[in-house]
Write an enzyme that holds these catalytic residues in place. Sequence first.
Site, mmCIF file in Angstrom:
data_model
loop_
_atom_site.group_PDB
_atom_site.id
_atom_site.type_symbol
_atom_site.label_atom_id
_atom_site.label_comp_id
_atom_site.label_asym_id
_atom_site.label_seq_id
_atom_site.Cartn_x
_atom_site.Cartn_y
_atom_site.Cartn_z
ATOM 1 C CD GLU A 127 -2.821 -1.315 2.373
ATOM 2 O OE1 GLU A 127 -2.753 -0.475 3.275
ATOM 3 O OE2 GLU A 127 -3.621 -2.271 2.415
ATOM 4 C CG ASN A 169 -0.793 -7.007 -1.379
ATOM 5 O OD1 ASN A 169 -1.375 -7.639 -2.263
ATOM 6 N ND2 ASN A 169 -1.311 -6.818 -0.178
ATOM 7 C CG HIS A 206 -10.118 -5.451 0.299
ATOM 8 N ND1 HIS A 206 -10.424 -6.584 1.024
ATOM 9 C CD2 HIS A 206 -8.813 -5.197 0.553
ATOM 10 C CE1 HIS A 206 -9.371 -6.976 1.701
ATOM 11 N NE2 HIS A 206 -8.367 -6.155 1.427
ATOM 12 C CD GLU A 235 -4.981 -7.714 1.579
ATOM 13 O OE1 GLU A 235 -5.847 -6.939 2.022
ATOM 14 O OE2 GLU A 235 -3.758 -7.513 1.729
ATOM 15 C CG ASP A 237 -13.082 -8.478 1.192
ATOM 16 O OD1 ASP A 237 -12.905 -7.544 0.376
ATOM 17 O OD2 ASP A 237 -12.661 -8.424 2.365
HETATM 18 O O1 G3I Z 1 -5.324 -7.952 18.699
HETATM 19 C C1 G3I Z 1 -5.893 -6.745 19.203
HETATM 20 C C2 G3I Z 1 -6.559 -6.975 20.525
HETATM 21 O O2 G3I Z 1 -5.595 -7.356 21.456
HETATM 22 C C3 G3I Z 1 -7.244 -5.692 20.946
HETATM 23 O O3 G3I Z 1 -7.957 -5.899 22.130
HETATM 24 C C4 G3I Z 1 -8.208 -5.234 19.866
HETATM 25 C C5 G3I Z 1 -8.891 -3.922 20.229
HETATM 26 O O4 G3I Z 1 -9.056 -3.097 19.111
HETATM 27 O O5 G3I Z 1 -7.510 -5.051 18.696
HETATM 28 C C6 G3I Z 1 -6.892 -6.214 18.207
HETATM 29 O O6 G3I Z 1 -6.189 -5.916 17.048
HETATM 30 C C7 G3I Z 1 -6.973 -5.709 15.880
HETATM 31 C C8 G3I Z 1 -6.520 -6.696 14.812
HETATM 32 O O7 G3I Z 1 -7.171 -6.426 13.614
HETATM 33 C C9 G3I Z 1 -6.794 -8.133 15.220
HETATM 34 O O8 G3I Z 1 -8.167 -8.343 15.324
HETATM 35 C C10 G3I Z 1 -6.744 -4.291 15.406
HETATM 36 O O9 G3I Z 1 -7.318 -3.375 16.319
HETATM 37 C C11 G3I Z 1 -7.353 -4.090 14.039
HETATM 38 O O10 G3I Z 1 -6.959 -2.817 13.548
HETATM 39 C C12 G3I Z 1 -6.854 -5.146 13.105
HETATM 40 O O11 G3I Z 1 -7.493 -4.961 11.854
HETATM 41 C C13 G3I Z 1 -6.827 -5.551 10.766
HETATM 42 C C14 G3I Z 1 -6.466 -4.481 9.749
HETATM 43 O O12 G3I Z 1 -5.871 -5.086 8.638
HETATM 44 C C15 G3I Z 1 -5.496 -3.469 10.353
HETATM 45 O O13 G3I Z 1 -4.968 -2.642 9.376
HETATM 46 C C16 G3I Z 1 -7.766 -6.566 10.141
HETATM 47 O O14 G3I Z 1 -7.958 -7.668 11.047
HETATM 48 C C17 G3I Z 1 -7.155 -7.092 8.843
HETATM 49 O O15 G3I Z 1 -8.120 -7.882 8.172
HETATM 50 C C18 G3I Z 1 -6.773 -5.928 7.951
HETATM 51 O O16 G3I Z 1 -6.173 -6.441 6.788
HETATM 52 C C19 G3I Z 1 -5.767 -5.467 5.814
HETATM 53 C C20 G3I Z 1 -4.516 -5.982 5.146
HETATM 54 O O17 G3I Z 1 -3.521 -6.245 6.106
HETATM 55 C C21 G3I Z 1 -3.999 -5.005 4.105
HETATM 56 N N1 G3I Z 1 -5.037 -4.673 3.137
HETATM 57 C C22 G3I Z 1 -6.298 -4.211 3.735
HETATM 58 C C23 G3I Z 1 -6.832 -5.217 4.728
HETATM 59 C C24 G3I Z 1 -8.165 -4.786 5.268
HETATM 60 O O18 G3I Z 1 -8.056 -3.616 6.024
#
Ligand code: G3I
Length: 302
Positions: A127, A169, A206, A235, A237
Site C-alpha cells: 500500500e 501488494n 476488496h 485479499e 472479498d
Molecule cells: O489484537 C488486538 C486486541 O488485542 C485488541 O484488544 C483489539 C482492540 O481493538 O484489537 C486487536 O487488534 C486488531 C486486529 O485487527 C486483530 O483483530 C486491530 O485493532 C485491528 O486494527 C486489526 O485490523 C486488521 C487491519 O488489517 C489493520 O490494518 C484486520 O484484522 C485485517 O483484516 C486488515 O487487513 C488489511 C490488510 O492487512 C492489508 N489490506 C487491507 C486489509 C483490510 O483492512
Amino acid sequence: GTTLGASAAEKGRYFGTAVAAGRLSDSNYTTILNREFNSVTPENEMKIDATEPQQGRFSYGAAEQIVNHARSRGMSVRGHTLAWHSQQPSWMQGMSGSALRSAMLNHVTQVATHFRGQVVAWDVVNEAFADGSSGARRDSNLQRTGNDWIEAAFRAADAADPNAKLCYNDYNTDNWTHAKTQAVYNMVRDFKSRGVPIDCVGFQSHFNNDSPYVSNYRTTLSSFAALGVDVQITELDIQGAPANTYRSVVEDCLAVARCNGITVWGIRDSDSWRSSQTPLLFNSSGQKKAAYDAVLAALNNG
Ligand code: G3I
C-alpha cells in the site's frame, strides 16, 4: 475437483484464505480451512507490530502457529507484510530519516531470514501509493526516507530469502483506468527494466459499492503479467458476495496464465474485517454460500 484448493490445483493455481491465529482453536473454522484451502496468509500475525513489537526484539509465536498449521497440512504460506506505513509498532511510528531506513531494512532482513524456505511469496511492500487521481506515492514516514525505499526493501528481502517470490501488494489497483493502477504499473515496469528483484504483484481486490469490480480487471491482470511478473489476487472479498462477480473474478484470473493464485480475506462472513458486508464464501455458521458454488464451478470449468 470438489474443493476450492483441489480445483485450483488442477488449473496450476492455489486457492488461499487469510487466517487468524486466534481462530485456530475453532473447529468449525479449521474444518473448512483444512478441507477447502491450499494456501494461507496470516491476517495480522506477520505485520511489523506483531513481529517486532519492541525494536530489535522479535516475536514470531502467532505467525509460527499459522505457518506450522499450514505447512504440516501441505498448504503454502504467503507472508504479509514486511514494510507498510500502517500497523507499525509505536517505536517505529516515531522514527524518521536514516534511522527509520535502517530499522525498516533490518526488519525486512530479520523476518525474511527467520521464515526463509517457509514462505513462498512475501508482500514485501504494502500500500505505498496514494488514493485518488494524483498517481503519487502515499505520504508516510517510510516514503519520507526517500523515494528509493521500496526498491531497498525488495533488495533486502531478496538477499535474505533468494527463493521466495517477492510481491508488491496494494488495493484500488484493479481498475486499469485509475491513476493509482497506472502508477503501480509504471513502478513495476521501471523495476523490471533496472533489475530490481520483483517477482509478483498482489491485487487486494476488496470490492464494494465505492470501489466495485469492473470488467477491465482482466486487462489489469494481463497488462501487469506482460511486464514479466506473476499476478495474484491477494485479499478478495466482495460486498454482498454476488455469485456473478465472484465468478467473473475467477474467470479473469484463469484467463491470465501468470495469475497463479487467489486468496479470499477470511473464511466465514463473521471472520471478515467487513463482516457487515457479508463479503465471503461461507456464512457465519460455516455453510457454503451461492458465491462458493459459483467459484467452484468457475475453477472447474475454466
Ligand atoms: O489484537 C488486538 C486486541 O488485542 C485488541 O484488544 C483489539 C482492540 O481493538 O484489537 C486487536 O487488534 C486488531 C486486529 O485487527 C486483530 O483483530 C486491530 O485493532 C485491528 O486494527 C486489526 O485490523 C486488521 C487491519 O488489517 C489493520 O490494518 C484486520 O484484522 C485485517 O483484516 C486488515 O487487513 C488489511 C490488510 O492487512 C492489508 N489490506 C487491507 C486489509 C483490510 O483492512
